[in-house]
Design a protein around this motif. Structure first.
Motif, PDB file in Angstrom:
ATOM      1  N   LEU A 157      -1.676 -30.419   8.783  1.00 42.31           N
ATOM      2  CA  LEU A 157      -1.043 -31.191   7.714  1.00 42.31           C
ATOM      3  C   LEU A 157       0.046 -32.104   8.241  1.00 42.31           C
ATOM      4  CD1 LEU A 157      -0.805 -28.345   5.064  1.00 42.31           C
ATOM      5  CD2 LEU A 157      -2.112 -30.460   4.794  1.00 42.31           C
ATOM      6  N   ASP A 158       0.315 -32.019   9.531  1.00 40.15           N
ATOM      7  CA  ASP A 158       1.377 -32.824  10.131  1.00 40.15           C
ATOM      8  C   ASP A 158       0.812 -33.871  11.085  1.00 40.15           C
ATOM      9  OD1 ASP A 158       4.162 -33.389  10.380  1.00 40.15           O
ATOM     10  OD2 ASP A 158       4.168 -32.417  12.343  1.00 40.15           O
ATOM     11  N   SER A 159      -0.436 -34.264  10.888  1.00 41.39           N
ATOM     12  CA  SER A 159      -1.045 -35.266  11.769  1.00 41.39           C
ATOM     13  C   SER A 159      -0.378 -36.623  11.552  1.00 41.39           C
ATOM     14  CB  SER A 159      -2.541 -35.364  11.499  1.00 41.39           C
ATOM     15  OG  SER A 159      -2.778 -35.866  10.198  1.00 41.39           O
ATOM     16  N   PRO A 160      -0.443 -37.513  12.531  1.00 40.08           N
ATOM     17  CA  PRO A 160       0.246 -38.803  12.411  1.00 40.08           C
ATOM     18  C   PRO A 160      -0.157 -39.600  11.175  1.00 40.08           C
ATOM     19  CG  PRO A 160      -0.424 -38.448  14.678  1.00 40.08           C
ATOM     20  CD  PRO A 160      -1.029 -37.326  13.882  1.00 40.08           C
ATOM     21  N   SER A 161      -1.435 -39.631  10.855  1.00 40.05           N
ATOM     22  CA  SER A 161      -1.887 -40.430   9.713  1.00 40.05           C
ATOM     23  C   SER A 161      -1.374 -39.861   8.392  1.00 40.05           C
ATOM     24  CB  SER A 161      -3.417 -40.501   9.696  1.00 40.05           C
ATOM     25  OG  SER A 161      -3.901 -41.149  10.856  1.00 40.05           O
ATOM     26  N   ILE A 162      -1.318 -38.537   8.293  1.00 43.18           N
ATOM     27  CA  ILE A 162      -0.808 -37.919   7.066  1.00 43.18           C
ATOM     28  C   ILE A 162       0.692 -38.145   6.950  1.00 43.18           C
ATOM     29  CG2 ILE A 162      -0.465 -35.716   5.876  1.00 43.18           C
ATOM     30  CD1 ILE A 162      -3.179 -34.837   7.008  1.00 43.18           C
ATOM     31  N   ARG A 163       1.415 -38.021   8.055  1.00 44.26           N
ATOM     32  CA  ARG A 163       2.863 -38.308   8.024  1.00 44.26           C
ATOM     33  C   ARG A 163       3.119 -39.745   7.601  1.00 44.26           C
ATOM     34  NH1 ARG A 163       3.169 -35.909  13.112  1.00 44.26           N
ATOM     35  NH2 ARG A 163       3.715 -37.931  14.001  1.00 44.26           N
ATOM     36  N   GLU A 164       2.338 -40.681   8.149  1.00 44.93           N
ATOM     37  CA  GLU A 164       2.521 -42.098   7.811  1.00 44.93           C
ATOM     38  C   GLU A 164       2.257 -42.342   6.332  1.00 44.93           C
ATOM     39  OE1 GLU A 164       1.544 -45.997   6.647  1.00 44.93           O
ATOM     40  OE2 GLU A 164      -0.045 -44.465   6.879  1.00 44.93           O
ATOM     41  N   ALA A 165       1.212 -41.718   5.791  1.00 44.76           N
ATOM     42  CA  ALA A 165       0.879 -41.901   4.374  1.00 44.76           C
ATOM     43  C   ALA A 165       1.961 -41.317   3.477  1.00 44.76           C
ATOM     44  CB  ALA A 165      -0.475 -41.270   4.073  1.00 44.76           C
ATOM     45  N   ALA A 166       2.523 -40.191   3.868  1.00 46.53           N
ATOM     46  CA  ALA A 166       3.605 -39.597   3.079  1.00 46.53           C
ATOM     47  C   ALA A 166       4.823 -40.510   3.063  1.00 46.53           C
ATOM     48  CB  ALA A 166       3.973 -38.226   3.647  1.00 46.53           C
ATOM     49  N   GLU A 167       5.136 -41.102   4.196  1.00 46.70           N
ATOM     50  CA  GLU A 167       6.278 -42.029   4.256  1.00 46.70           C
ATOM     51  C   GLU A 167       5.997 -43.293   3.452  1.00 46.70           C
ATOM     52  OE1 GLU A 167       6.892 -42.669   8.395  1.00 46.70           O
ATOM     53  OE2 GLU A 167       7.491 -40.578   8.789  1.00 46.70           O
ATOM     54  N   ARG A 168       4.777 -43.813   3.585  1.00 39.23           N
ATOM     55  CA  ARG A 168       4.422 -45.062   2.890  1.00 39.23           C
ATOM     56  C   ARG A 168       4.441 -44.887   1.375  1.00 39.23           C
ATOM     57  NH1 ARG A 168      -0.553 -45.972   1.680  1.00 39.23           N
ATOM     58  NH2 ARG A 168      -1.340 -44.723   3.451  1.00 39.23           N
ATOM     59  N   THR A 169       4.086 -43.702   0.897  1.00 40.43           N
ATOM     60  CA  THR A 169       4.082 -43.449  -0.549  1.00 40.43           C
ATOM     61  C   THR A 169       5.399 -42.837  -1.025  1.00 40.43           C
ATOM     62  OG1 THR A 169       3.056 -41.277  -0.236  1.00 40.43           O
ATOM     63  CG2 THR A 169       1.572 -43.158  -0.590  1.00 40.43           C
TER      64      THR A 169
ATOM     65  N   ARG B  42      -7.583 -40.622   2.272  1.00 38.63           N
ATOM     66  CA  ARG B  42      -7.638 -41.858   3.069  1.00 38.63           C
ATOM     67  C   ARG B  42      -6.943 -41.663   4.415  1.00 38.63           C
ATOM     68  NH1 ARG B  42      -6.472 -44.547  -2.081  1.00 38.63           N
ATOM     69  NH2 ARG B  42      -8.346 -45.668  -2.780  1.00 38.63           N
ATOM     70  N   ALA B  43      -5.829 -40.946   4.398  1.00 39.29           N
ATOM     71  CA  ALA B  43      -5.101 -40.714   5.644  1.00 39.29           C
ATOM     72  C   ALA B  43      -5.891 -39.815   6.582  1.00 39.29           C
ATOM     73  CB  ALA B  43      -3.739 -40.093   5.330  1.00 39.29           C
ATOM     74  N   LEU B  44      -6.475 -38.755   6.052  1.00 43.48           N
ATOM     75  CA  LEU B  44      -7.223 -37.828   6.898  1.00 43.48           C
ATOM     76  C   LEU B  44      -8.419 -38.511   7.551  1.00 43.48           C
ATOM     77  CD1 LEU B  44      -7.453 -34.893   7.876  1.00 43.48           C
ATOM     78  CD2 LEU B  44      -8.925 -34.448   5.900  1.00 43.48           C
ATOM     79  N   ALA B  45      -9.005 -39.479   6.867  1.00 43.80           N
ATOM     80  CA  ALA B  45     -10.167 -40.189   7.415  1.00 43.80           C
ATOM     81  C   ALA B  45      -9.837 -40.950   8.691  1.00 43.80           C
ATOM     82  CB  ALA B  45     -10.738 -41.141   6.368  1.00 43.80           C
TER      83      ALA B  45
ATOM     84  N   ASN C 101     -15.341 -24.531  10.855  1.00 49.01           N
ATOM     85  CA  ASN C 101     -13.914 -24.493  11.182  1.00 49.01           C
ATOM     86  C   ASN C 101     -13.109 -24.515   9.898  1.00 49.01           C
ATOM     87  OD1 ASN C 101     -11.718 -24.553  13.135  1.00 49.01           O
ATOM     88  ND2 ASN C 101     -11.298 -26.596  12.350  1.00 49.01           N
ATOM     89  N   TYR C 102     -12.285 -23.498   9.706  1.00 46.84           N
ATOM     90  CA  TYR C 102     -11.437 -23.420   8.521  1.00 46.84           C
ATOM     91  C   TYR C 102     -10.462 -24.581   8.552  1.00 46.84           C
ATOM     92  CZ  TYR C 102      -9.134 -20.897   4.710  1.00 46.84           C
ATOM     93  OH  TYR C 102      -8.630 -20.509   3.479  1.00 46.84           O
ATOM     94  N   SER C 103     -10.463 -25.407   7.498  1.00 46.97           N
ATOM     95  CA  SER C 103      -9.825 -26.707   7.625  1.00 46.97           C
ATOM     96  C   SER C 103      -9.475 -27.289   6.263  1.00 46.97           C
ATOM     97  CB  SER C 103     -10.780 -27.658   8.366  1.00 46.97           C
ATOM     98  OG  SER C 103     -11.934 -27.908   7.572  1.00 46.97           O
ATOM     99  N   LEU C 104      -9.201 -28.587   6.256  1.00 46.90           N
ATOM    100  CA  LEU C 104      -8.788 -29.310   5.054  1.00 46.90           C
ATOM    101  C   LEU C 104      -9.970 -29.796   4.214  1.00 46.90           C
ATOM    102  CD1 LEU C 104      -5.896 -31.291   6.764  1.00 46.90           C
ATOM    103  CD2 LEU C 104      -5.615 -29.520   5.006  1.00 46.90           C
ATOM    104  N   CYS C 105     -11.145 -29.236   4.432  1.00 50.95           N
ATOM    105  CA  CYS C 105     -12.347 -29.677   3.712  1.00 50.95           C
ATOM    106  C   CYS C 105     -12.169 -29.655   2.198  1.00 50.95           C
ATOM    107  CB  CYS C 105     -13.537 -28.794   4.087  1.00 50.95           C
ATOM    108  SG  CYS C 105     -14.296 -29.193   5.677  1.00 50.95           S
ATOM    109  N   HIS C 106     -11.566 -28.601   1.664  1.00 53.76           N
ATOM    110  CA  HIS C 106     -11.494 -28.475   0.221  1.00 53.76           C
ATOM    111  C   HIS C 106     -10.408 -29.352  -0.390  1.00 53.76           C
ATOM    112  CE1 HIS C 106     -13.649 -24.336   0.657  1.00 53.76           C
ATOM    113  NE2 HIS C 106     -14.461 -25.368   0.796  1.00 53.76           N
ATOM    114  N   ASP C 107      -9.457 -29.793   0.429  1.00 51.78           N
ATOM    115  CA  ASP C 107      -8.507 -30.801  -0.044  1.00 51.78           C
ATOM    116  C   ASP C 107      -9.213 -32.141  -0.234  1.00 51.78           C
ATOM    117  OD1 ASP C 107      -5.603 -29.499   0.228  1.00 51.78           O
ATOM    118  OD2 ASP C 107      -6.845 -28.787   1.872  1.00 51.78           O
ATOM    119  N   VAL C 108     -10.131 -32.447   0.664  1.00 56.96           N
ATOM    120  CA  VAL C 108     -10.935 -33.666   0.498  1.00 56.96           C
ATOM    121  C   VAL C 108     -11.888 -33.509  -0.677  1.00 56.96           C
ATOM    122  CG1 VAL C 108     -12.574 -35.230   1.621  1.00 56.96           C
ATOM    123  CG2 VAL C 108     -10.718 -34.203   2.950  1.00 56.96           C
TER     124      VAL C 108
END
Length: 378
Positions: A129-141, A152-155, A168-175
């Motif tokens: 949940l702390d990947s660069p794209s997710i951090r950037e999206a949180a800041e942008r919004t 969109r960020a996870l993609a 792999n247990y992951s963010l699948c269900h958030d998507v």
């Protein structure tokens, strides 16, 4: 039925390292046992009581998969559809590819992520949940990070493996929650409320709390081995945006509320009052083992031995491997703070177990609890 051994077990774990524990057992739509022990607030010595609200964490996943299966029933999505048909940003998602020098590069996957991959944890995502794209999206919004923006960020983050080749247990269900939003047009929380929780009479289940509900949210703890006691650890580390409705871990609820939902799935999709949220065929598909030769080896949690993985749930496939007293086809999931769900259509049994300890002792508690419930029913 004699539930005295189960009462003693709940007393034992509440005196051991889990601040409080509660279990509800429903058989043939009747609550045949409910027991709780311990303190909701250790500092204030407040006993756990009725209608306390807890973080469900990954028990949310069962609700999210139910919501998405409703869209399958309506013909709005198919499990085999490419995810990019609905969330176009995933058409460009790269995958990490190994090279002979043990380095890595990225490129487009050999096949696209499908809707099925989201259900079955085979898309190739991580749980970062702390990947660069997710951090950037949180800041942008500005800290809002709506569910659709999260997807969109996870993609933008490269997949860990080719879709469909590993589990792999992951963010699948958030998507998957973002997929429901896009296909249906409502916010995920609105969809869940209007299509599932309100029809079932679950007023205390949702992604956000009112002021009155917040007063019923119980403290959360972590057991500190050095101190030899549980210490308070409030907060929801999955709430990474004020508008992020995590399909993987975002729901809050009460034991009473979530037991109603679980019991509806035990009844293969229809509540005792006649409210249908899924067809029996969909529930059976949910609890079918979807692992295959490529993915089975990755689903190797020791306390899930003898279980396969369905559409967002564990499902019992081998009594010899599990040592479980439950019949084949019993299914469910658990949450990070230790809550645990059992749904068993054959035995007409539903179990909702709750606690609020983040280092949750799941491998010890859950298999024992499950076997004790079945032995007490005999």
């Amino acid at each position: 039925m004699n539930f005295a051994p189960l009462s003693r077990f709940i007393d034992h774990i509440a005196a051991w390292r889990i601040p409080w524990a509660e279990v509800v057992v429903m058989h043939r739509n009747e609550t045949v046992f409910r027991y709780r022990a311990g303190y909701a607030d250790l500092e204030a010595n407040t006993p756990i009581d009725e209608d306390k609200i807890i973080y469900l964490y990954s028990l949310t996943k069962i609700m999210t998969c139910t919501a998405a299966l409703q869209l399958v029933e309506k013909g709005e999505i198919l499990l085999g559809d490419p995810l990019s048909d609905y969330l176009p940003e995933f058409a460009e998602t790269a995958v990490r590819k190994q090279q002979k020098d043990d380095g890595s590069r990225t490129g487009l996957p050999e096949r696209p992520i499908t809707v099925r991959d989201l259900f079955t944890m085979t898309a190739g995502f991580s749980y970062d949940l702390d990947s660069p794209s997710i951090r950037e999206a949180a800041e942008r919004t500005e800290g809002r990070l709506p569910t659709r923006e999260f997807a969109r960020a996870l993609a933008k983050e490269p997949l860990l493996f080719e879709p469909g080749t590993r589990w792999n247990y992951s963010l699948c269900h958030d998507v998957l929650a973002a997929l429901v939003e896009v296909v249906d047009g409502r916010r995920f929380s609105t969809y869940v409320r209007e299509e599932i929780t309100e029809p079932l009479g679950m007023p205390d289940t949702g992604f956000f709390l009112s002021e009155a509900q917040h007063s019923r949210l119980v403290p959360q703890y972590e057991f500190n081995d050095e101190l030899g006691k549980a210490v308070r650890m409030d907060g929801d580390w999955y709430r990474i945006g004020t508008e992020f409705e995590s399909g993987g871990a975002g729901l809050l609820s009460t034991v009473r509320d979530y037991a109603l939902f679980l019991n509806t799935l035990t009844n293969r999709g229809t509540s005792p009052e006649g409210v249908r949220i899924l067809s029996a065929a969909s529930v059976d598909l949910m609890r079918t083992d979807h692992l295959n030769g490529h993915t089975r080896g990755d689903y190797n949690w020791a306390h899930h031995a003898g279980y396969g993985y369905g559409l967002g749930v564990r499902t019992h496939i081998s009594k010899a491997d599990s040592g479980s007293l439950s019949p084949l086809g019993e299914f469910g999931w658990s949450g990070a703070a230790g809550s645990y769900a059992i749904m068993d259509p054959e035995s007409q049994l539903t179990v909702m177990y709750a606690q609020h300890l983040v280092n949750n002792q799941e491998p010890y508690v859950h298999p024992r609890l499950r076997n004790m419930v079945y032995s007490c029913l005999s």
